[in-house]
Motif scaffolding. Structure first.
Motif, PDB file in Angstrom:
ATOM      1  N   PRO A  58      -5.999  54.258 -52.736  1.00 50.08           N
ATOM      2  CA  PRO A  58      -7.240  54.777 -52.764  1.00 50.08           C
ATOM      3  C   PRO A  58      -7.569  55.697 -51.683  1.00 50.08           C
ATOM      4  O   PRO A  58      -8.744  55.439 -50.982  1.00 50.08           O
ATOM      5  CB  PRO A  58      -8.266  53.560 -52.976  1.00 50.08           C
ATOM      6  N   VAL A  59      -6.765  56.657 -51.334  1.00 55.94           N
ATOM      7  CA  VAL A  59      -6.853  57.526 -50.098  1.00 55.94           C
ATOM      8  C   VAL A  59      -5.869  58.631 -50.223  1.00 55.94           C
ATOM      9  O   VAL A  59      -4.863  58.650 -51.069  1.00 55.94           O
ATOM     10  CB  VAL A  59      -6.370  56.706 -48.936  1.00 55.94           C
ATOM     11  N   LEU A  60      -6.434  59.734 -49.810  1.00 54.82           N
ATOM     12  CA  LEU A  60      -5.470  60.901 -49.865  1.00 54.82           C
ATOM     13  C   LEU A  60      -4.259  60.755 -48.996  1.00 54.82           C
ATOM     14  O   LEU A  60      -4.228  60.639 -47.585  1.00 54.82           O
ATOM     15  CB  LEU A  60      -6.201  62.270 -49.295  1.00 54.82           C
ATOM     16  N   ASN A  61      -3.166  60.688 -49.489  1.00 51.55           N
ATOM     17  CA  ASN A  61      -1.715  60.296 -48.683  1.00 51.55           C
ATOM     18  C   ASN A  61      -1.164  61.470 -48.321  1.00 51.55           C
ATOM     19  O   ASN A  61      -1.114  62.618 -49.106  1.00 51.55           O
ATOM     20  CB  ASN A  61      -0.828  59.604 -49.625  1.00 51.55           C
ATOM     21  N   GLY A  62      -0.656  61.649 -47.085  1.00 52.71           N
ATOM     22  CA  GLY A  62      -0.162  62.897 -46.612  1.00 52.71           C
ATOM     23  C   GLY A  62      -1.022  63.774 -46.164  1.00 52.71           C
ATOM     24  O   GLY A  62      -2.114  63.821 -46.344  1.00 52.71           O
ATOM     25  N   GLY A 128      -3.692  49.934 -44.363  1.00 51.02           N
ATOM     26  CA  GLY A 128      -4.354  51.022 -43.739  1.00 51.02           C
ATOM     27  C   GLY A 128      -5.801  51.317 -43.824  1.00 51.02           C
ATOM     28  O   GLY A 128      -6.447  50.962 -44.666  1.00 51.02           O
ATOM     29  N   ALA A 129      -6.128  51.677 -42.492  1.00 51.38           N
ATOM     30  CA  ALA A 129      -7.577  51.593 -42.179  1.00 51.38           C
ATOM     31  C   ALA A 129      -8.285  52.839 -43.062  1.00 51.38           C
ATOM     32  O   ALA A 129      -9.464  53.011 -42.986  1.00 51.38           O
ATOM     33  CB  ALA A 129      -7.643  51.971 -40.852  1.00 51.38           C
ATOM     34  N   ASP A 130      -7.443  54.005 -43.149  1.00 48.39           N
ATOM     35  CA  ASP A 130      -7.940  55.097 -43.962  1.00 48.39           C
ATOM     36  C   ASP A 130      -8.546  54.772 -45.289  1.00 48.39           C
ATOM     37  O   ASP A 130      -9.752  54.926 -45.806  1.00 48.39           O
ATOM     38  CB  ASP A 130      -7.170  56.114 -44.065  1.00 48.39           C
ATOM     39  N   ALA A 131      -7.913  53.802 -46.138  1.00 47.54           N
ATOM     40  CA  ALA A 131      -8.460  53.317 -47.174  1.00 47.54           C
ATOM     41  C   ALA A 131      -9.555  52.602 -47.138  1.00 47.54           C
ATOM     42  O   ALA A 131     -10.469  52.744 -47.831  1.00 47.54           O
ATOM     43  CB  ALA A 131      -7.215  52.679 -48.029  1.00 47.54           C
ATOM     44  N   ALA A 132      -9.475  51.568 -45.883  1.00 43.53           N
ATOM     45  CA  ALA A 132     -10.735  50.703 -45.679  1.00 43.53           C
ATOM     46  C   ALA A 132     -11.941  51.704 -45.484  1.00 43.53           C
ATOM     47  O   ALA A 132     -13.116  51.226 -46.046  1.00 43.53           O
ATOM     48  CB  ALA A 132     -10.355  50.066 -44.509  1.00 43.53           C
ATOM     49  N   ASP A 138     -14.691  49.156 -41.378  1.00 38.11           N
ATOM     50  CA  ASP A 138     -14.250  49.976 -40.216  1.00 38.11           C
ATOM     51  C   ASP A 138     -12.717  49.951 -40.246  1.00 38.11           C
ATOM     52  O   ASP A 138     -12.067  50.684 -39.664  1.00 38.11           O
ATOM     53  CB  ASP A 138     -14.710  49.231 -38.959  1.00 38.11           C
ATOM     54  N   ASP A 139     -12.187  48.837 -40.661  1.00 45.09           N
ATOM     55  CA  ASP A 139     -10.487  48.768 -40.413  1.00 45.09           C
ATOM     56  C   ASP A 139      -9.928  47.958 -41.611  1.00 45.09           C
ATOM     57  O   ASP A 139     -10.977  47.234 -42.332  1.00 45.09           O
ATOM     58  CB  ASP A 139     -10.168  48.107 -39.258  1.00 45.09           C
ATOM     59  N   VAL A 140      -8.993  48.100 -41.846  1.00 42.39           N
ATOM     60  CA  VAL A 140      -8.215  47.090 -42.789  1.00 42.39           C
ATOM     61  C   VAL A 140      -8.494  45.614 -42.625  1.00 42.39           C
ATOM     62  O   VAL A 140      -8.109  45.085 -41.433  1.00 42.39           O
ATOM     63  CB  VAL A 140      -6.636  47.467 -43.117  1.00 42.39           C
ATOM     64  N   PRO A 141      -8.868  45.000 -43.583  1.00 46.08           N
ATOM     65  CA  PRO A 141      -8.756  43.425 -43.507  1.00 46.08           C
ATOM     66  C   PRO A 141      -7.479  42.983 -43.049  1.00 46.08           C
ATOM     67  O   PRO A 141      -6.416  43.309 -43.351  1.00 46.08           O
ATOM     68  CB  PRO A 141      -9.217  42.892 -44.844  1.00 46.08           C
ATOM     69  N   ALA A 142      -7.394  41.728 -42.321  1.00 45.33           N
ATOM     70  CA  ALA A 142      -6.161  41.118 -41.969  1.00 45.33           C
ATOM     71  C   ALA A 142      -5.288  40.633 -43.186  1.00 45.33           C
ATOM     72  O   ALA A 142      -5.678  40.679 -44.343  1.00 45.33           O
ATOM     73  CB  ALA A 142      -6.680  39.818 -41.068  1.00 45.33           C
ATOM     74  N   HIS A 143      -4.130  40.881 -42.836  1.00 47.22           N
ATOM     75  CA  HIS A 143      -2.865  40.795 -44.017  1.00 47.22           C
ATOM     76  C   HIS A 143      -3.152  39.535 -44.587  1.00 47.22           C
ATOM     77  O   HIS A 143      -3.067  39.473 -46.045  1.00 47.22           O
ATOM     78  CB  HIS A 143      -1.656  40.762 -43.232  1.00 47.22           C
ATOM     79  N   ARG A 144      -3.314  37.973 -44.086  1.00 44.54           N
ATOM     80  CA  ARG A 144      -3.431  37.011 -44.847  1.00 44.54           C
ATOM     81  C   ARG A 144      -4.651  36.949 -45.500  1.00 44.54           C
ATOM     82  O   ARG A 144      -4.870  36.422 -46.844  1.00 44.54           O
ATOM     83  CB  ARG A 144      -3.489  35.842 -43.774  1.00 44.54           C
ATOM     84  N   ASP A 145      -5.828  37.655 -45.221  1.00 41.33           N
ATOM     85  CA  ASP A 145      -7.151  37.635 -45.765  1.00 41.33           C
ATOM     86  C   ASP A 145      -6.847  38.720 -47.117  1.00 41.33           C
ATOM     87  O   ASP A 145      -7.533  38.052 -48.249  1.00 41.33           O
ATOM     88  CB  ASP A 145      -8.062  38.430 -44.913  1.00 41.33           C
TER      89      ASP A 145
END
Length: 443
Positions: A58-62, A128-132, A138-145
């Motif tokens: 859900p983000v413009l890639n590239g 990726g923070a850009d999707a978040a 503000d940033d991507v949630p933690a990997h485990r979360d």
């Protein structure tokens, strides 16, 4: 029964090589042309492949100034493919981080109905923070979360798919009863991440659940796959790495009480095919000549979290400056794969860019149809794969070459079907239809 390959066509625009759109044969507008993808699906079905697959984020890639960057929403696209095909499976990526279980469960149940049992869901947590930031974070949630949310998300989705008994719909015109209301139940799920009452507003679909696919090879990703996945799209560069991943995931699956054969492991392979070795190498070289090295260097620096000036094109990757896998929150396994590739082969940054240009870390194989078939058979017989995620460097020509030149060789060797023997995606993968986990209230 003789063990047979499972083959999925991973479709991406005009090909997986980042410079494929610059070839004279390529349509630079194809990423938004439904007829392009309908034709690719028909080619794959002509080859009797198990399925076609679309990645998504859900983000413009590239960078849109450098290459086609936008794409159609894949679950919408699958419905357009369903009406022009009859047997091939249809798999789309959808994120558990930026969707809700009810909407997504309904969407995939609908695709399964529309396609008469050919839907599959590639479950991702989205790095990726850009999707978040597209969803108010503000940033991507933690990997485990992210993986904890994903596990509960799939739990809720399966409950919703089971909220209608298989025989709930009676359609009894004489009695005036369309469905047995006692066989349509609320799920009343109240968990850490989701509160969903249900039931779903779509009856149980032909497959019961869509085929559940996962693409992630980190520790959390492997645990999630062992619990839920029925097919795994993965990336390994060497036979030894593929064998180690295969053994590990089959072991984890068995430890959770599942049959290891119920999970199909499909590494990605980017075949660049020529009638002779020289022709194949020239096709590969032509694509590499069209890569923009400065743009690719910038992308690589972003992946590593480095200033791009620290990546000098004709010097080795500065591995001493890179973070560890534990220090990053997104795409952990792909990060490690790229670093290991650069170290193992002592690649310069320019050489690494060339290796990644075709498959972003997936194995690229350049050769004749026989050599491609040999490479596939080696991994299949060597305990590294149940099949492959075929990622043509150029589309449609690369898919046509694989279907018309490689598949006949695999069939001669008894490794791949000559005709479909089932009607649903689960039947193609040799997997049973899930039993409904909810007993209707009337029983």
């Amino acid at each position: 029964m003789t063990r047979e390959l499972h083959l999925n066509a991973f479709l991406m625009g005009v090909g997986h090589h980042e410079a494929s759109w610059r070839l004279p044969e390529s349509d630079p507008y194809a990423d938004w042309d439904v007829k392009h993808f309908q034709e690719l699906a028909r080619i794959a079905e002509r080859g009797k492949l198990d399925s076609v697959f679309f990645a998504d984020s859900p983000v413009l890639n590239g960078h849109p100034g450098r290459r086609p960057a936008g794409k159609l929403e894949p679950t919408v696209l699958l419905t357009a493919l369903a009406v022009v095909t009859e047997r091939i499976g249809l798999i789309a990526t959808a994120s558990t981080s930026y969707n809700e279980p009810y909407n997504l469960a309904r969407r995939f149940a609908s695709i399964d109905h529309v396609s008469r049992g050919r839907a599959g869901w590639n479950i991702v947590t989205t790095a990726g923070a850009d999707a978040a930031r597209n969803f108010g974070l503000d940033d991507v949630p933690a990997h485990r979360d992210r993986y904890e949310r994903a596990a509960e998300f799939v739990e809720v989705a399966t409950k919703l798919w089971d909220s209608w008994a298989d025989d709930a719909v009676r359609a009894d015109k004489v009695a005036g009863v369309h469905a047995d209301a006692g066989k349509v139940r609320a799920i009343n799920h109240h968990g850490r991440h989701f509160r969903v009452d249900g039931p779903l507003n779509v009856p149980r679909s032909p497959q019961g659940y869509p085929l559940l696919v996962q693409a992630g090879s980190s520790e959390d990703g492997r645990e999630f796959a062992a619990r839920w996945a029925e097919a795994v799209f993965t990336a390994q560069q060497t036979l030894a790495e593929g064998q180690a991943f295969y053994r590990d995931l089959k072991r984890r699956t068995a430890e959770l009480g599942r049959d290891p054969d119920s999970i199909k492991i499909l590494p990605g392979i980017v075949p660049v095919i020529g009638d002779t070795p020289a022709e194949a190498r020239e096709r590969e070289a032509e694509l590499e000549r069209l890569i923009s090295p400065e743009y690719a260097r910038r992308q690589l620096a972003e992946r590593f979290g480095l200033d791009e000036e620290l990546l000098r094109l004709d010097e080795p990757l500065p591995v001493e400056l890179l973070p560890t896998e534990d220090e990053i929150e997104g795409a952990k396994s792909r990060f490690t794969l790229i670093v290991d590739l650069a170290k193992r082969e002592n690649l310069t940054v320019r050489q690494l860019i060339g290796r990644l240009g075709g498959g972003r870390g997936h194995r690229t194989f350049t050769g004749t149809p026989v050599q491609v078939a040999d490479a596939i058979e080696e991994w299949f017989d060597g305990g590294a794969a149940d099949g492959f995620n075929i990622m043509p460097a150029v589309l449609p020509s690369g898919l046509i070459a694989f279907v018309d030149k490689v598949l006949p060789i695999l069939r001669e060797r008894g490794l791949f079907r000559t005709e479909y023997t089932g009607a649903t995606l689960r039947e193609h993968y040799g997997l049973p239809r899930p039993a409904n986990s909810w007993e209707p209230a009337s029983r």
